[in-house]
Design a protein around this motif. Structure first.
Motif, PDB file in Angstrom:
ATOM      1  N   HIS A  99     -13.572   4.388  -2.947  1.00 35.94           N
ATOM      2  CA  HIS A  99     -14.722   5.118  -3.499  1.00 35.94           C
ATOM      3  C   HIS A  99     -15.267   6.167  -2.542  1.00 35.94           C
ATOM      4  O   HIS A  99     -16.075   6.994  -2.920  1.00 35.94           O
ATOM      5  N   ARG A 100     -14.827   6.158  -1.308  1.00 36.23           N
ATOM      6  CA  ARG A 100     -15.351   7.093  -0.301  1.00 36.23           C
ATOM      7  C   ARG A 100     -14.893   8.521  -0.610  1.00 36.23           C
ATOM      8  O   ARG A 100     -13.915   8.754  -1.302  1.00 36.23           O
ATOM      9  N   ARG A 101     -15.635   9.456  -0.030  1.00 36.93           N
ATOM     10  CA  ARG A 101     -15.313  10.872  -0.238  1.00 36.93           C
ATOM     11  C   ARG A 101     -13.883  11.173   0.190  1.00 36.93           C
ATOM     12  O   ARG A 101     -13.155  11.898  -0.488  1.00 36.93           O
ATOM     13  N   VAL A 102     -13.463  10.622   1.331  1.00 34.69           N
ATOM     14  CA  VAL A 102     -12.078  10.751   1.782  1.00 34.69           C
ATOM     15  C   VAL A 102     -11.532   9.321   1.933  1.00 34.69           C
ATOM     16  O   VAL A 102     -11.659   8.718   2.996  1.00 34.69           O
ATOM     17  N   PRO A 103     -10.967   8.783   0.861  1.00 29.76           N
ATOM     18  CA  PRO A 103     -10.489   7.394   0.918  1.00 29.76           C
ATOM     19  C   PRO A 103      -9.208   7.266   1.735  1.00 29.76           C
ATOM     20  O   PRO A 103      -8.453   8.234   1.870  1.00 29.76           O
ATOM     21  N   PRO A 104      -8.963   6.067   2.279  1.00 31.91           N
ATOM     22  CA  PRO A 104      -7.686   5.859   2.981  1.00 31.91           C
ATOM     23  C   PRO A 104      -6.529   6.030   2.001  1.00 31.91           C
ATOM     24  O   PRO A 104      -6.644   5.676   0.826  1.00 31.91           O
ATOM     25  N   ARG A 105      -5.452   6.578   2.503  1.00 30.17           N
ATOM     26  CA  ARG A 105      -4.279   6.809   1.652  1.00 30.17           C
ATOM     27  C   ARG A 105      -3.497   5.511   1.469  1.00 30.17           C
ATOM     28  O   ARG A 105      -3.194   4.821   2.436  1.00 30.17           O
ATOM     29  N   ILE A 106      -3.189   5.203   0.228  1.00 28.87           N
ATOM     30  CA  ILE A 106      -2.324   4.064  -0.078  1.00 28.87           C
ATOM     31  C   ILE A 106      -0.908   4.618  -0.184  1.00 28.87           C
ATOM     32  O   ILE A 106      -0.685   5.624  -0.862  1.00 28.87           O
ATOM     33  N   PRO A 107       0.052   4.000   0.508  1.00 29.38           N
ATOM     34  CA  PRO A 107       1.415   4.565   0.560  1.00 29.38           C
ATOM     35  C   PRO A 107       2.050   4.703  -0.820  1.00 29.38           C
ATOM     36  O   PRO A 107       1.767   3.905  -1.727  1.00 29.38           O
ATOM     37  N   PRO A 108       2.922   5.706  -0.974  1.00 33.10           N
ATOM     38  CA  PRO A 108       3.658   5.842  -2.233  1.00 33.10           C
ATOM     39  C   PRO A 108       4.564   4.627  -2.441  1.00 33.10           C
ATOM     40  O   PRO A 108       4.929   3.934  -1.490  1.00 33.10           O
ATOM     41  N   ARG A 109       4.920   4.375  -3.688  1.00 36.29           N
ATOM     42  CA  ARG A 109       5.696   3.182  -4.046  1.00 36.29           C
ATOM     43  C   ARG A 109       7.054   3.102  -3.352  1.00 36.29           C
ATOM     44  O   ARG A 109       7.613   2.013  -3.229  1.00 36.29           O
ATOM     45  N   ASP A 110       7.617   4.207  -2.910  1.00 34.24           N
ATOM     46  CA  ASP A 110       8.929   4.157  -2.265  1.00 34.24           C
ATOM     47  C   ASP A 110       8.841   3.987  -0.747  1.00 34.24           C
ATOM     48  O   ASP A 110       9.863   3.948  -0.064  1.00 34.24           O
ATOM     49  N   HIS A 111       7.634   3.851  -0.208  1.00 39.83           N
ATOM     50  CA  HIS A 111       7.470   3.660   1.240  1.00 39.83           C
ATOM     51  C   HIS A 111       7.831   2.212   1.604  1.00 39.83           C
ATOM     52  O   HIS A 111       7.543   1.294   0.831  1.00 39.83           O
ATOM     53  N   PRO A 112       8.447   1.992   2.766  1.00 40.57           N
ATOM     54  CA  PRO A 112       8.802   0.626   3.188  1.00 40.57           C
ATOM     55  C   PRO A 112       7.609  -0.335   3.282  1.00 40.57           C
ATOM     56  O   PRO A 112       7.801  -1.546   3.336  1.00 40.57           O
ATOM     57  N   PHE A 113       6.386   0.186   3.292  1.00 42.30           N
ATOM     58  CA  PHE A 113       5.187  -0.666   3.297  1.00 42.30           C
ATOM     59  C   PHE A 113       5.307  -1.741   2.225  1.00 42.30           C
ATOM     60  O   PHE A 113       5.021  -2.917   2.473  1.00 42.30           O
ATOM     61  N   TRP A 114       5.737  -1.351   1.033  1.00 42.81           N
ATOM     62  CA  TRP A 114       5.784  -2.286  -0.105  1.00 42.81           C
ATOM     63  C   TRP A 114       6.874  -3.333   0.070  1.00 42.81           C
ATOM     64  O   TRP A 114       6.688  -4.502  -0.324  1.00 42.81           O
ATOM     65  N   ALA A 115       7.981  -2.975   0.663  1.00 39.79           N
ATOM     66  CA  ALA A 115       9.037  -3.960   0.934  1.00 39.79           C
ATOM     67  C   ALA A 115       8.576  -4.948   2.000  1.00 39.79           C
ATOM     68  O   ALA A 115       8.866  -6.144   1.913  1.00 39.79           O
ATOM     69  N   LEU A 116       7.849  -4.456   2.989  1.00 42.92           N
ATOM     70  CA  LEU A 116       7.328  -5.359   4.031  1.00 42.92           C
ATOM     71  C   LEU A 116       6.337  -6.371   3.450  1.00 42.92           C
ATOM     72  O   LEU A 116       6.273  -7.503   3.906  1.00 42.92           O
ATOM     73  N   LEU A 117       5.576  -5.952   2.440  1.00 38.39           N
ATOM     74  CA  LEU A 117       4.650  -6.881   1.794  1.00 38.39           C
ATOM     75  C   LEU A 117       5.393  -8.049   1.160  1.00 38.39           C
ATOM     76  O   LEU A 117       4.852  -9.149   1.044  1.00 38.39           O
ATOM     77  N   GLN A 118       6.625  -7.814   0.752  1.00 36.92           N
ATOM     78  CA  GLN A 118       7.408  -8.854   0.078  1.00 36.92           C
ATOM     79  C   GLN A 118       8.078  -9.824   1.063  1.00 36.92           C
ATOM     80  O   GLN A 118       8.706 -10.787   0.631  1.00 36.92           O
ATOM     81  N   LEU A 119       7.945  -9.587   2.358  1.00 36.29           N
ATOM     82  CA  LEU A 119       8.567 -10.476   3.348  1.00 36.29           C
ATOM     83  C   LEU A 119       8.021 -11.893   3.258  1.00 36.29           C
ATOM     84  O   LEU A 119       8.743 -12.851   3.495  1.00 36.29           O
TER      85      LEU A 119
END
Length: 153
Positions: A132-152
């Motif tokens: 909700h902030r004026r400049v919110p933190p960026r959530i990684p795109p779906r193809d970023h390895p961030f999402w695969a790491l979440l599945q570890l």
């Protein structure tokens, strides 16, 4: 959109190490710090990496008592010398964990993988709570390895 996948991980040693367990992990962290000119600056329960003006690199890490603390140390080193260290927050965190996995001297246990996943879940919750902030933190795109790491975990 293609699902994120993790690159092959774990170092391929040219000569097998003779140390085992915590000794091996401590020696590996010391070797990496020496290789990259990183100073060990005391202990921190959560880990911390600092890049000082003038180029000095410093980490504070928990004492290495097992795999989780070892991977935290590798993660902090990754913040200083790994790829993508200047990316937005969540991507930078994921990139530091990728560095840890790619440079590990041991294969992570299920508990270590859960710990990595749980830490990234915490960052994701942090980012979602601030959208909700004026400049919110960026959530990684779906193809970023961030999402695969979440599945570890």
């Amino acid at each position: 959109m293609e699902a994120a996948t993790l690159p092959p991980v774990f170092r391929q040693e040219k000569a097998p190490r003779t140390r085992k367990g915590v000794d091996l992990m401590e020696a590996h962290i010391e070797d990496l710090c020496s290789e990259y000119g990183i100073e060990l600056a005391g202990s921190s329960a959560r880990g911390r990496a600092i890049r000082w003006r003038g180029g000095r690199l410093e980490i504070s890490i928990p004492p290495i008592r097992g795999q989780v603390s070892y991977f935290i140390a590798l993660h902090e080193i990754g913040h200083l010398v790994g790829k993508g260290r200047s990316a937005p927050r969540l991507e930078s965190e994921a990139n530091a964990w990728l560095f840890a996995l790619e440079n590990s001297a041991v294969e992570p246990t299920a508990a270590t993988k859960r710990s990595i996943s749980n830490r990234l879940e915490g960052y994701l919750a942090w980012a979602r709570n601030r959208q909700h902030r004026r400049v919110p933190p960026r959530i990684p795109p779906r193809d970023h390895p961030f999402w695969a790491l979440l599945q570890l975990g």
